[in-house]
Design an enzyme around this catalytic site. Sequence first.
Site, PDB file in Angstrom:
ATOM      1  CB  THR A  46      -0.910   0.047   1.126  1.00  0.00           C
ATOM      2  OG1 THR A  46      -1.788  -1.025   1.099  1.00  0.00           O
ATOM      3  CG2 THR A  46      -1.716   1.347   1.283  1.00  0.00           C
ATOM      4  CG  ASP A  64      -1.592  -7.339  -4.342  1.00  0.00           C
ATOM      5  OD1 ASP A  64      -1.999  -7.667  -3.072  1.00  0.00           O
ATOM      6  OD2 ASP A  64      -2.688  -6.692  -5.028  1.00  0.00           O
ATOM      7  CB  THR A 111      -0.279  -3.909   5.936  1.00  0.00           C
ATOM      8  OG1 THR A 111      -1.621  -3.892   5.368  1.00  0.00           O
ATOM      9  CG2 THR A 111       0.534  -2.542   6.185  1.00  0.00           C
ATOM     10  CB  THR A 170      -0.127 -11.260  14.394  1.00  0.00           C
ATOM     11  OG1 THR A 170      -1.170 -11.840  13.624  1.00  0.00           O
ATOM     12  CG2 THR A 170      -0.808 -10.616  15.844  1.00  0.00           C
ATOM     13  CB  THR A 206      -3.871 -22.261  20.756  1.00  0.00           C
ATOM     14  OG1 THR A 206      -5.149 -21.704  21.405  1.00  0.00           O
ATOM     15  CG2 THR A 206      -2.910 -21.152  21.140  1.00  0.00           C
ATOM     16  CD  GLN A 207      -9.538 -22.420  16.450  1.00  0.00           C
ATOM     17  OE1 GLN A 207     -10.421 -21.577  16.518  1.00  0.00           O
ATOM     18  NE2 GLN A 207      -9.617 -23.683  16.039  1.00  0.00           N
ATOM     19  CB  CYS A 208      -6.111 -18.424  22.427  1.00  0.00           C
ATOM     20  SG  CYS A 208      -7.571 -19.730  23.148  1.00  0.00           S
TER      21      CYS A 208
END
Length: 334
Positions: free
Chosen positions: A13, A56, A88, A159, A270-272
Amino acid sequence: MRARVLVLHTGGTIGMARGTDGYRPMPGFAAVLRRHLDGVPGLPAFDLVELAQPIDSANLQPDHWTAIAGELVARWDDYCGFVVLHGTDTMAWTASALSFMLRGADRPVILTGAQIPLVEPRSDALPNLQAALALAAGLPAGEVCVFFGRRLLRGNRSTKVSSSALDAFDSPNAAALAETGIDIELQAAGLLPVTARDFSLPDFDPAAVAVLTIHPGMAARRVAAVVDDPALRGLVLCSYGAGNIPDAEPGLLDALARAVARGVVVVNRTQCAKGPVVQGAYATGAALARIGVVSAVDMTLEAAFAKLHVLLATHADPATVRARFATALCGEMS
């Protein structure tokens, strides 16, 4: 001699302009960037290199990591630090991969970019880039980082947490390495210790690693469809809580066990957003440990995915990959 930094523009961007169908890479971005930065007091001297084909961010492939790392390694001894301009959407994925490819980095590599293009009103491009340049020239140790908003984060702990906020990145399980205000407040004790250079520029197989997110109602046949792919060599399993899967679903654990038995390296993440995998905390997690699934501890998804890709591209033996994955290599897990 003044410190000199290399700025590598890979796309994203920050270097786009508005077109009839949305943002697209602008021609002549290097000259535009120079005009914005030339004459700004206190910035280190820098050179700007652009990839021949801008990436991209949403189209990022693992072989792009090798191209980016190759540009840096080829110029490594000519600069005191490096700034990588990147989109990003996949910045944290690239930062994680570069951290494992450039282990023992004795110069800072700082990825940054913008939520708003440089040429748009209220762009965050210049504050991000100016801070990244200062840190690349002045950081007392070398490692791969992300600078965005006001914070410097370890690359393999970062992240993207917001699609709209200017503070778009976080490091859920590790403290920031620096924060900027009137001064730059550096947490020097958090930087990695200096080690010998251990660089690698592997050839990646994009089909080698997959991500599988557990969800209510997931059928064993869907897991089998992923893990029985003969091209698959590694799987990031995104589990519930402390590392649990639905063991009441007939055949799901069997499909994973079959994959591990044929040499697929399965890691449990973990998804946490915060906290680690503890595979022995519940019976369902303990079952994964028994069949040879490796805990990702508190790694981000991006770090687990990139680490697995790099290890599989540099080691043929699944047992070696499992052992290396379970070992902290460059600050990616607690």
